[in-house]
Write a protein that holds these residues in place. Structure first.
Motif, PDB file in Angstrom:
ATOM      1  N   SER A 283      37.020  43.251  41.291  1.00 39.05           N
ATOM      2  CA  SER A 283      36.793  44.199  42.366  1.00 39.05           C
ATOM      3  C   SER A 283      36.902  43.493  43.704  1.00 39.05           C
ATOM      4  O   SER A 283      37.123  42.276  43.782  1.00 39.05           O
ATOM      5  CB  SER A 283      35.415  44.860  42.225  1.00 39.05           C
ATOM      6  N   LEU A 284      36.727  44.267  44.764  1.00 41.18           N
ATOM      7  CA  LEU A 284      36.834  43.727  46.115  1.00 41.18           C
ATOM      8  C   LEU A 284      35.771  42.660  46.375  1.00 41.18           C
ATOM      9  O   LEU A 284      36.003  41.709  47.135  1.00 41.18           O
ATOM     10  CB  LEU A 284      36.716  44.880  47.122  1.00 41.18           C
ATOM     11  N   ARG A 285      34.611  42.777  45.753  1.00 41.73           N
ATOM     12  CA  ARG A 285      33.532  41.818  45.980  1.00 41.73           C
ATOM     13  C   ARG A 285      33.897  40.410  45.517  1.00 41.73           C
ATOM     14  O   ARG A 285      33.329  39.430  45.995  1.00 41.73           O
ATOM     15  CB  ARG A 285      32.260  42.287  45.255  1.00 41.73           C
ATOM     16  N   GLU A 286      34.827  40.307  44.587  1.00 38.67           N
ATOM     17  CA  GLU A 286      35.203  39.010  44.043  1.00 38.67           C
ATOM     18  C   GLU A 286      36.288  38.317  44.849  1.00 38.67           C
ATOM     19  O   GLU A 286      36.719  37.211  44.478  1.00 38.67           O
ATOM     20  CB  GLU A 286      35.642  39.165  42.585  1.00 38.67           C
ATOM     21  N   SER A 308      32.857  48.383  56.394  1.00 41.31           N
ATOM     22  CA  SER A 308      32.241  48.521  55.074  1.00 41.31           C
ATOM     23  C   SER A 308      33.215  49.213  54.137  1.00 41.31           C
ATOM     24  O   SER A 308      33.923  50.149  54.513  1.00 41.31           O
ATOM     25  CB  SER A 308      30.947  49.334  55.171  1.00 41.31           C
ATOM     26  N   ALA A 309      33.203  48.773  52.876  1.00 42.57           N
ATOM     27  CA  ALA A 309      34.154  49.297  51.880  1.00 42.57           C
ATOM     28  C   ALA A 309      33.535  50.341  50.977  1.00 42.57           C
ATOM     29  O   ALA A 309      33.983  50.518  49.848  1.00 42.57           O
ATOM     30  CB  ALA A 309      34.698  48.145  51.044  1.00 42.57           C
ATOM     31  N   HIS A 310      32.525  51.066  51.449  1.00 40.95           N
ATOM     32  CA  HIS A 310      31.829  51.986  50.549  1.00 40.95           C
ATOM     33  C   HIS A 310      32.690  53.164  50.121  1.00 40.95           C
ATOM     34  O   HIS A 310      32.399  53.819  49.129  1.00 40.95           O
ATOM     35  CB  HIS A 310      30.544  52.496  51.216  1.00 40.95           C
ATOM     36  N   ALA A 311      33.750  53.479  50.865  1.00 44.84           N
ATOM     37  CA  ALA A 311      34.591  54.634  50.503  1.00 44.84           C
ATOM     38  C   ALA A 311      35.826  54.232  49.712  1.00 44.84           C
ATOM     39  O   ALA A 311      36.626  55.087  49.360  1.00 44.84           O
ATOM     40  CB  ALA A 311      35.023  55.379  51.768  1.00 44.84           C
ATOM     41  N   LEU A 312      36.006  52.936  49.420  1.00 43.04           N
ATOM     42  CA  LEU A 312      37.173  52.477  48.673  1.00 43.04           C
ATOM     43  C   LEU A 312      36.945  52.730  47.184  1.00 43.04           C
ATOM     44  O   LEU A 312      35.906  52.379  46.630  1.00 43.04           O
ATOM     45  CB  LEU A 312      37.393  50.987  48.923  1.00 43.04           C
ATOM     46  N   THR A 313      37.918  53.342  46.528  1.00 44.50           N
ATOM     47  CA  THR A 313      37.776  53.677  45.113  1.00 44.50           C
ATOM     48  C   THR A 313      37.838  52.415  44.253  1.00 44.50           C
ATOM     49  O   THR A 313      38.297  51.353  44.689  1.00 44.50           O
ATOM     50  CB  THR A 313      38.883  54.640  44.674  1.00 44.50           C
ATOM     51  N   GLY A 314      37.394  52.551  42.990  1.00 41.05           N
ATOM     52  CA  GLY A 314      37.434  51.416  42.083  1.00 41.05           C
ATOM     53  C   GLY A 314      38.849  50.932  41.830  1.00 41.05           C
ATOM     54  O   GLY A 314      39.108  49.730  41.778  1.00 41.05           O
ATOM     55  N   GLY A 315      39.782  51.875  41.651  1.00 38.16           N
ATOM     56  CA  GLY A 315      41.172  51.490  41.437  1.00 38.16           C
ATOM     57  C   GLY A 315      41.752  50.769  42.630  1.00 38.16           C
ATOM     58  O   GLY A 315      42.503  49.796  42.477  1.00 38.16           O
ATOM     59  N   ALA A 316      41.384  51.214  43.835  1.00 30.89           N
ATOM     60  CA  ALA A 316      41.857  50.534  45.038  1.00 30.89           C
ATOM     61  C   ALA A 316      41.251  49.146  45.146  1.00 30.89           C
ATOM     62  O   ALA A 316      41.913  48.196  45.584  1.00 30.89           O
ATOM     63  CB  ALA A 316      41.518  51.372  46.270  1.00 30.89           C
ATOM     64  N   GLY A 317      39.988  48.988  44.737  1.00 30.83           N
ATOM     65  CA  GLY A 317      39.359  47.675  44.762  1.00 30.83           C
ATOM     66  C   GLY A 317      40.066  46.686  43.847  1.00 30.83           C
ATOM     67  O   GLY A 317      40.284  45.522  44.215  1.00 30.83           O
ATOM     68  N   VAL A 318      40.438  47.148  42.648  1.00 35.87           N
ATOM     69  CA  VAL A 318      41.190  46.285  41.733  1.00 35.87           C
ATOM     70  C   VAL A 318      42.538  45.922  42.337  1.00 35.87           C
ATOM     71  O   VAL A 318      42.987  44.771  42.266  1.00 35.87           O
ATOM     72  CB  VAL A 318      41.377  46.981  40.366  1.00 35.87           C
ATOM     73  N   ALA A 319      43.202  46.920  42.947  1.00 31.53           N
ATOM     74  CA  ALA A 319      44.502  46.664  43.565  1.00 31.53           C
ATOM     75  C   ALA A 319      44.389  45.654  44.698  1.00 31.53           C
ATOM     76  O   ALA A 319      45.250  44.783  44.859  1.00 31.53           O
ATOM     77  CB  ALA A 319      45.107  47.976  44.067  1.00 31.53           C
ATOM     78  N   VAL A 320      43.321  45.736  45.503  1.00 27.08           N
ATOM     79  CA  VAL A 320      43.116  44.773  46.601  1.00 27.08           C
ATOM     80  C   VAL A 320      42.929  43.370  46.041  1.00 27.08           C
ATOM     81  O   VAL A 320      43.533  42.403  46.537  1.00 27.08           O
ATOM     82  CB  VAL A 320      41.910  45.198  47.460  1.00 27.08           C
ATOM     83  N   TYR A 321      42.100  43.237  45.020  1.00 25.31           N
ATOM     84  CA  TYR A 321      41.871  41.917  44.434  1.00 25.31           C
ATOM     85  C   TYR A 321      43.179  41.319  43.917  1.00 25.31           C
ATOM     86  O   TYR A 321      43.490  40.151  44.172  1.00 25.31           O
ATOM     87  CB  TYR A 321      40.856  42.018  43.301  1.00 25.31           C
ATOM     88  N   ARG A 322      43.957  42.113  43.171  1.00 22.14           N
ATOM     89  CA  ARG A 322      45.208  41.604  42.625  1.00 22.14           C
ATOM     90  C   ARG A 322      46.207  41.295  43.736  1.00 22.14           C
ATOM     91  O   ARG A 322      46.997  40.338  43.614  1.00 22.14           O
ATOM     92  CB  ARG A 322      45.802  42.622  41.643  1.00 22.14           C
ATOM     93  N   VAL A 379      51.976  44.279  41.871  1.00 18.28           N
ATOM     94  CA  VAL A 379      50.997  44.632  42.897  1.00 18.28           C
ATOM     95  C   VAL A 379      51.382  45.942  43.571  1.00 18.28           C
ATOM     96  O   VAL A 379      50.523  46.805  43.831  1.00 18.28           O
ATOM     97  CB  VAL A 379      50.884  43.496  43.928  1.00 18.28           C
ATOM     98  N   GLN A 380      52.654  46.112  43.858  1.00 23.12           N
ATOM     99  CA  GLN A 380      53.112  47.355  44.484  1.00 23.12           C
ATOM    100  C   GLN A 380      52.796  48.557  43.593  1.00 23.12           C
ATOM    101  O   GLN A 380      52.351  49.610  44.073  1.00 23.12           O
ATOM    102  CB  GLN A 380      54.611  47.272  44.753  1.00 23.12           C
ATOM    103  N   GLU A 381      53.032  48.416  42.297  1.00 20.18           N
ATOM    104  CA  GLU A 381      52.727  49.512  41.370  1.00 20.18           C
ATOM    105  C   GLU A 381      51.235  49.809  41.357  1.00 20.18           C
ATOM    106  O   GLU A 381      50.823  50.978  41.307  1.00 20.18           O
ATOM    107  CB  GLU A 381      53.217  49.143  39.974  1.00 20.18           C
ATOM    108  N   ARG A 382      50.408  48.756  41.393  1.00 21.09           N
ATOM    109  CA  ARG A 382      48.959  48.972  41.411  1.00 21.09           C
ATOM    110  C   ARG A 382      48.536  49.711  42.682  1.00 21.09           C
ATOM    111  O   ARG A 382      47.714  50.636  42.640  1.00 21.09           O
ATOM    112  CB  ARG A 382      48.232  47.631  41.332  1.00 21.09           C
ATOM    113  N   VAL A 383      49.081  49.277  43.816  1.00 23.44           N
ATOM    114  CA  VAL A 383      48.711  49.902  45.087  1.00 23.44           C
ATOM    115  C   VAL A 383      49.128  51.364  45.103  1.00 23.44           C
ATOM    116  O   VAL A 383      48.358  52.252  45.501  1.00 23.44           O
ATOM    117  CB  VAL A 383      49.339  49.130  46.261  1.00 23.44           C
ATOM    118  N   HIS A 384      50.347  51.635  44.677  1.00 25.05           N
ATOM    119  CA  HIS A 384      50.811  53.026  44.654  1.00 25.05           C
ATOM    120  C   HIS A 384      49.989  53.861  43.681  1.00 25.05           C
ATOM    121  O   HIS A 384      49.692  55.038  43.958  1.00 25.05           O
ATOM    122  CB  HIS A 384      52.288  53.065  44.264  1.00 25.05           C
TER     123      HIS A 384
END
Length: 414
Positions: A283-286, A308-322, A379-384
């Motif tokens: 996630s984004l925290r990592e 603050s990232a409180h409105a970022l979805t879980g899928g977006a958090g994974v995409a940011v980390y990757r 990464v592009q596929e994850r972001v999209h």
């Protein structure tokens, strides 16, 4: 699962039960009028018994029309052949409740209402069997219709309306047979289309899963190996001059290898259990720990966080980390010595933006670690997939820049 779902599943697993109920319902409809005709008929007892048994066989085969379609159709066809071959019988129409009828009337015994049930067996063959076998059943049915028409004509001699009545009788019987067959074939084709569509959906799901696994494996292996390669190269270069720094490089290599092994085990565990587990996804925290790990390799990595990232979805958090992981991996692999990498994560009222830039390092001392670009495509596929926008490309002054933007959904909490 509701009780109706359980009942439907059980009925599908035991088709003989609903088919037996259908056979009983048909018997309740065609049985009484067939018995009335046999009781009113004036023929030898053996003829009437054979006709009744053949009619019962045709009705009974409905109960096995799906578990033994071929056998059911064969038995019904044999029973109909015997019925057509029986001699005509004389009946008194008045005894059957036909108003205005007088005198006796000669009829073939395949006029029994139970004979119409043969169409149910023809439908079963067309709906359950491939086209060549159903075409054979259609040929048998059409032949039977022609035989019934010829048998009627020879039984009555000169028909009341001559050849026109005979022609209409043939057309009616053939139309009934062909229409029943066509409806059954339509059901078979529709079921085949559903099966093919389900198979294609399974193939697409498997392909998507393979692609996701490939992205995860690339993210895990490429990043860890890039760190290991860079540390091994640096450690070997300074081992003689600075054993302490060489030992530090070996520690980083060991840590990266352990992390890669743990990630690989997690991915393989997901595969073994065949169940997705979003809770084990990064996630984004990592991102902070990821930056610290790369910084330990000697690369100048700067992390800037705003908002603050409180409105970022879980899928977006994974995409940011990757995205950050892949960008840092590429900087380690392709930038020259002493690169500076800046990771900026900004959360505004309307969007969250992630930017990873490096200055290219020493252009004359760029690493020769190969790359295919598969990581950035993943990464592009994850972001999209997470609903974001993706950009990547070289900078004018040297270096490389990767950017992703995730717009805040309407109605998201602020």
């Amino acid at each position: 699962m509701t009780w109706t779902d359980r009942l439907d599943r059980w009925m599908r697993a035991h088709p003989v039960v609903p088919d037996t109920l259908l056979a009983l319902a048909i018997a309740a409809v065609v049985g009484p009028p067939s018995l009335d005709i046999l009781q009113a008929a004036r023929s030898p007892a053996w003829v009437l018994w054979v006709a009744g048994i053949c009619g019962s066989v045709v009705v009974a085969t409905v109960a096995i029309r799906r578990i033994a379609t071929g056998a059911a159709f064969f038995l019904a066809s044999l029973a109909m052949v015997v019925t057509v071959a029986l001699p005509n019988t004389m009946v008194n129409p008045a005894g059957l409740g036909l108003a205005g009828a007088s005198g006796n009337m000669e009829i073939p015994l395949f006029f029994l209402p139970s004979s119409a049930v043969y169409l149910v067996l023809l439908y079963a063959v067309a709906a359950q069997r491939p086209r060549p076998k159903s075409l054979l059943a259609l040929g048998i049915g059409v032949t039977g219709a022609l035989l019934c028409t010829a048998r009627t004509a020879t039984g009555y001699g000169a028909l009341p309306a001559g050849w026109l009545t005979l022609l209409l009788a043939v057309l009616a019987l053939v139309a009934a047979v062909a229409g029943t067959w066509a409806v059954g074939c339509s059901h078979f084709d529709r079921r085949q289309r559903l099966v093919e569509a389900a198979a294609r959906a399974v193939e697409r799901a498997a392909a998507d899963e393979r692609q996701r696994i490939a992205r995860d494996m690339h993210d895990i292996v490429a990043h860890s190996l890039a760190v290991i390669v860079r540390q091994a190269e640096g450690g070997s270069a300074i081992a003689a001059k600075s054993p302490e720094r060489a030992a530090q490089a070996l520690s980083v290599i060991a840590g990266a290898a352990r992390e890669a092994l743990a990630d690989m085990r997690g991915t393989l565990q997901v595969l073994r259990e065949a169940a997705a587990s979003d809770g084990v996804q990064p996630s984004l925290r990592e991102v902070v720990a990821l930056v610290e790990q790369v910084r330990a390799t000697g690369i100048d990595v700067r992390l800037v966080e705003r908002g603050s990232a409180h409105a970022l979805t879980g899928g977006a958090g994974v995409a940011v980390y990757r995205l950050v992981q892949e960008s840092l991996t590429n900087s380690i692999k392709h930038a020259g010595s002493h690169p500076t990498v800046t990771v900026t994560v900004s959360h505004g009222p309307d969007a969250s933006v992630v930017v990873v830039e490096d200055d290219g390092g020493d252009a004359e001392d760029q690493s020769a670690v190969p790359g295919t670009g598969a990581g950035l495509r993943g990464v592009q596929e994850r972001v999209h997939a997470a609903g974001g926008r993706f950009e990547a490309g070289p900078l004018d002054g040297g270096g490389f820049r990767v950017r992703a933007e995730f717009r805040r959904r309407q109605g998201a909490s602020r």
